[in-house]
Design an enzyme around this catalytic site. Sequence first.
Site, PDB file in Angstrom:
ATOM      1  N   THR A  13     -42.091 -47.551  73.926  1.00 11.43           N
ATOM      2  CA  THR A  13     -41.611 -48.900  74.214  1.00 11.43           C
ATOM      3  C   THR A  13     -41.722 -49.190  75.707  1.00 11.43           C
ATOM      4  OG1 THR A  13     -39.338 -48.098  74.434  1.00 11.43           O
ATOM      5  CG2 THR A  13     -40.011 -48.914  72.256  1.00 11.43           C
ATOM      6  N   SER A  47     -39.610 -35.440  83.070  1.00 11.91           N
ATOM      7  CA  SER A  47     -40.410 -36.377  83.860  1.00 11.91           C
ATOM      8  C   SER A  47     -40.755 -35.649  85.144  1.00 11.91           C
ATOM      9  CB  SER A  47     -39.694 -37.703  84.121  1.00 11.91           C
ATOM     10  OG  SER A  47     -38.592 -37.517  84.963  1.00 11.91           O
ATOM     11  N   GLY A  83     -34.767 -42.177  83.086  1.00 10.22           N
ATOM     12  CA  GLY A  83     -34.199 -43.140  84.024  1.00 10.22           C
ATOM     13  C   GLY A  83     -33.145 -43.981  83.333  1.00 10.22           C
ATOM     14  N   GLU A 108     -52.347 -57.134  75.178  1.00 13.79           N
ATOM     15  CA  GLU A 108     -51.335 -57.932  74.480  1.00 13.79           C
ATOM     16  C   GLU A 108     -51.691 -59.404  74.612  1.00 13.79           C
ATOM     17  OE1 GLU A 108     -47.377 -56.914  75.757  1.00 13.79           O
ATOM     18  OE2 GLU A 108     -47.671 -54.796  75.325  1.00 13.79           O
ATOM     19  N   HIS A 112     -44.012 -56.350  71.182  1.00 14.88           N
ATOM     20  CA  HIS A 112     -43.361 -56.262  72.499  1.00 14.88           C
ATOM     21  C   HIS A 112     -42.030 -57.015  72.500  1.00 14.88           C
ATOM     22  CE1 HIS A 112     -44.390 -55.470  76.993  1.00 14.88           C
ATOM     23  NE2 HIS A 112     -43.114 -55.268  76.751  1.00 14.88           N
TER      24      HIS A 112
END
Length: 197
Positions: A116, A57, A36, A147, A166
């Site tokens: 990521t 994908s 994307g 997190e 992050h």
Amino acid sequence: MRATSSPKPPPVRSGGWQHSIGDDLSGKTLGIIGLGNLGSQVAKIGLAFGMSVIAWSQNLTTEKAGAVGAALVTKEELLQRADIVSVHLVLSDRTRGLIGAGELALMKRSARLVNTSRGPIVVEAALIAALKAGQIAGAAIDVYDVEPLPVDHPYRNMDNLLATPHIGYVSRGLYERFYRDTVANITAWLDAKRSVP
């Protein structure tokens, strides 16, 4: 078989210097899962470094992949061929646990995984096991199931894993866009509300 590692050299600030040989990117294969907006930008970077770029994908077409210089392959082929696998998907029911023990087993021992996107796309326990066994060369992770990452999490002590907090999400430019867009949206809403008789 457990992965072995040599002692880490001290950082340059402490008088350390390079004690290992790096790898080239030119001629390697970059496998992008999710082509994307972000995945397409990563493809351009891979091409700039002379990498062959393959992508997969669930809804990717040959035309869309070709438009950014990538070749569409199956997920299995991508995992088997790629020297670096980079994940760029949104988290959904379809993508949760998409990369587990079976997928990691398809990867080359010399391959590296980069995530990521969202932590739960990659099964943490499977990645930890693969890294401990030396099944893949390493991973770079910026997103986690929980997190902030718990202090006693195994990721914090693995020599073949680069863990960042992050930070891909926390940048000055991104926050400026968020706040600017928020103000613009509120202003547009107020203007529309005022114009209603």
